[in-house]
Design an enzyme around this catalytic site. Structure first.
Site: not given
Ligand code: NAI
Length: 270
Positions: A15, A21-22, A95, A150, A160, A167
């Site tokens: 991811g 990205s986290i 993801i 989340y 959301y 989630k």
């Molecule tokens: P991000 O957009 O940087 O990362 C999401 C990732 O999911 C991307 O790298 C994307 O390419 C990947 N992805 C999407 N479809 C995919 C697939 N079919 N196969 C493999 N990878 C796939 O955003 P972020 O925020 O770093 O998200 C990471 C996690 O953190 C997610 O689960 C998100 O829901 C969770 N999260 C994020 C928060 C926020 O406010 N940003 C808060 C709490 C949880």
């Protein structure tokens, strides 16, 4: 500051899309702590993202996989063990994606094939990742698997959308699979419930800017950043948390335990 907490440990990080990205921050921190890993993302994201820079910086290889495809996941896991020279100690599932959110469909007007796709990517994929690891016997004893979630899984945050339901499912999968992974393989499985964080996925949520400021004011310690999340994940991958499993761990500066803060009272008393 690095403590060699992950020295000798090997894993897969899903991811990392860009430097916000986290998973990107986590990869940097795991590397700093001595861990080695394979980076994976959906083939479509690899073309857009800057993941190659991250791979170069951390001495990692990239193996594309669509996390909804069992074939891709099986191939990724086999290839990762080959590259890393043995079984895995940690896996990060970072993801998420909702087609309804992307297409601006309200929660009361979902298009269900969008819902199903978003659920597959954001929630069922966690089960698929773990089932592939489990069947391949790819995890070392006392390994650690983490996914990100989340608080909309427990409480309503109207914008959301269907990600709240995704989630809730994801957190349930962590508990259920955590039982079997613990019993059979001594592997722990947890979810981290992270503060709103300005990433591509985060900013896709309507009203995100207002919401992140509100969360900041509601959290006694302030919002947890992506880097804070990376640090916490390192602790969960380390040997210092070997008996923590099947938990949803709030990592949110205290937001989830706060009814109201003085700042919010002051704002409404004006
Ligand atoms: P991000 O957009 O940087 O990362 C999401 C990732 O999911 C991307 O790298 C994307 O390419 C990947 N992805 C999407 N479809 C995919 C697939 N079919 N196969 C493999 N990878 C796939 O955003 P972020 O925020 O770093 O998200 C990471 C996690 O953190 C997610 O689960 C998100 O829901 C969770 N999260 C994020 C928060 C926020 O406010 N940003 C808060 C709490 C949880």
């Amino acid at each position: 500051m690095a403590y060699d907490l992950l020295k000798g440990k090997k894993g897969i990080i899903f991811g990392a899309l860009d430097e916000n990205s986290i998973a990107w921050k986590t990869a940097e921190s795991v590397h700093a702590e001595g861990g080695t890993f394979v980076l994976s993302n959906a083939p479509i994201a690899m073309r857009m993202g800057q993941i190659k820079d991250l791979a170069a910086k951390t001495g990692s290889q990239i193996v594309p996989a669509d996390a909804t495809s069992e074939d891709d996941l099986n191939a990724l896991i086999a290839k990762s063990m080959e590259i890393l020279g043995g079984k895995l100690d940690f896996v990060l599932h970072s993801i998420g994606m909702s087609v309804n959110v992307r297409k601006g469909r309200h929660y009361t007007d979902e298009k269900y094939d969008f819902t199903a796709k978003g659920w597959d990517v954001s929630a069922l994929s966690f089960h698929k990742v773990m089932q592939s690891l489990y069947k391949a016997d790819a995890m070392n004893e006392w390994g650690s698997i983490v996914a990100l979630t989340y608080m909309a899984a427990q409480r309503v945050f109207p914008d959301y959308n269907d990600m709240a339901d995704n989630k809730a499912y994801l957190e349930s999968v962590a508990r259920s699979f955590g039982y079997f992974f613990g019993k059979e393989k001594k592997v722990r499985v947890n979810t981290i419930s992270q503060s709103p964080t300005p990433t591509t996925a985060g900013q896709g949520v309507k009203g995100f800017d207002g919401f992140i400021s509100y969360a900041e004011k509601m959290s006694p310690l302030g919002n947890a950043t992506a880097q804070d999340c990376a640090d916490y994940t390192v602790s969960l991958f380390s040997d210092l948390t070997r008996k923590v499993t099947m938990q949803n761990l709030f990592h949110d500066g205290g937001f989830s335990s706060t009814g109201v803060s003085q700042e919010v009272i002051d704002y409404f008393s004006k």
